[in-house]
Design a protein around this motif. Sequence first.
Motif, PDB file in Angstrom:
ATOM      1  N   GLU A 112       0.857  -1.182   0.000  1.00  0.00           N
ATOM      2  CA  GLU A 112       0.000   0.000   0.000  1.00  0.00           C
ATOM      3  C   GLU A 112       0.897   1.237   0.000  1.00  0.00           C
ATOM      4  N   LYS A 113       0.714   2.127  -0.987  1.00  0.00           N
ATOM      5  CA  LYS A 113       1.532   3.335  -1.090  1.00  0.00           C
ATOM      6  C   LYS A 113       0.891   4.454  -0.276  1.00  0.00           C
ATOM      7  N   ASN A 114       1.739   5.164   0.511  1.00  0.00           N
ATOM      8  CA  ASN A 114       1.267   6.234   1.370  1.00  0.00           C
ATOM      9  C   ASN A 114       2.238   7.401   1.354  1.00  0.00           C
ATOM     10  N   TYR A 115       1.795   8.501   1.947  1.00  0.00           N
ATOM     11  CA  TYR A 115       2.648   9.684   2.116  1.00  0.00           C
ATOM     12  C   TYR A 115       2.450  10.219   3.521  1.00  0.00           C
ATOM     13  N   ASP A 116       3.525  10.477   4.235  1.00  0.00           N
ATOM     14  CA  ASP A 116       3.463  11.055   5.565  1.00  0.00           C
ATOM     15  C   ASP A 116       3.755  12.549   5.446  1.00  0.00           C
ATOM     16  N   TRP A 117       2.761  13.358   5.771  1.00  0.00           N
ATOM     17  CA  TRP A 117       2.864  14.812   5.616  1.00  0.00           C
ATOM     18  C   TRP A 117       3.800  15.434   6.646  1.00  0.00           C
ATOM     19  N   ASP A 118       3.882  14.872   7.830  1.00  0.00           N
ATOM     20  CA  ASP A 118       4.741  15.444   8.863  1.00  0.00           C
ATOM     21  C   ASP A 118       6.217  15.318   8.505  1.00  0.00           C
ATOM     22  N   HIS A 119       6.622  14.150   8.029  1.00  0.00           N
ATOM     23  CA  HIS A 119       8.029  13.906   7.707  1.00  0.00           C
ATOM     24  C   HIS A 119       8.335  14.077   6.225  1.00  0.00           C
ATOM     25  N   LYS A 120       7.290  14.306   5.411  1.00  0.00           N
ATOM     26  CA  LYS A 120       7.440  14.472   3.957  1.00  0.00           C
ATOM     27  C   LYS A 120       8.137  13.261   3.346  1.00  0.00           C
ATOM     28  N   VAL A 121       7.542  12.085   3.604  1.00  0.00           N
ATOM     29  CA  VAL A 121       8.136  10.814   3.190  1.00  0.00           C
ATOM     30  C   VAL A 121       7.117  10.005   2.405  1.00  0.00           C
ATOM     31  N   HIS A 122       7.537   9.532   1.230  1.00  0.00           N
ATOM     32  CA  HIS A 122       6.742   8.569   0.456  1.00  0.00           C
ATOM     33  C   HIS A 122       7.173   7.181   0.899  1.00  0.00           C
ATOM     34  N   TYR A 123       6.191   6.310   1.174  1.00  0.00           N
ATOM     35  CA  TYR A 123       6.552   4.964   1.611  1.00  0.00           C
ATOM     36  C   TYR A 123       5.512   3.952   1.166  1.00  0.00           C
ATOM     37  N   GLU A 124       5.945   2.700   1.125  1.00  0.00           N
ATOM     38  CA  GLU A 124       5.062   1.574   0.850  1.00  0.00           C
ATOM     39  C   GLU A 124       5.043   0.703   2.088  1.00  0.00           C
ATOM     40  N   GLN A 125       3.857   0.237   2.430  1.00  0.00           N
ATOM     41  CA  GLN A 125       3.701  -0.615   3.611  1.00  0.00           C
ATOM     42  C   GLN A 125       3.000  -1.896   3.206  1.00  0.00           C
ATOM     43  N   THR A 126       3.586  -3.020   3.590  1.00  0.00           N
ATOM     44  CA  THR A 126       2.987  -4.325   3.349  1.00  0.00           C
ATOM     45  C   THR A 126       2.701  -4.947   4.708  1.00  0.00           C
TER      46      THR A 126
END
Length: 120
Positions: A32-46
């Motif tokens: 699942e692709k996500n974006y964290d606005w606080d840290h400005k990080v694009h990440y994928e979580q499985t």
Amino acid sequence: MSKTWINVFGLSAVALFFSGCQHTPTPLGKSEKNYDWDHKVHYEQTKFSDTHYFLKIRSDDYAHFTNQSVFLLRHAEKLCQGMNPQLTLQTGIQDFDRLPTSPRAYQPDLQAEVRCVNQY
């Protein structure tokens, strides 16, 4: 007066309909692709289970690595909900040079396996 009640009833029905259209959870084992606005990080979580996750944090530049690292620690703590997060880093640890003499090579994405273990 009755037309007002019909409008209120109609709007309530529409609101109830849309409240059922919330986020559908991603199936286990799917990324699942996500974006964290606080840290400005694009990440994928499985998610493999409630206690086993795989995170892949997109690499963008050297200066942003501290944000990615802090995000990894905070997100692992959030995923484990009171249990101890156990991190196994796969790739993406960047070298630190105070005064680099040559341009830094492209760094791979920060990848980590997160397991939630009971507190001892």
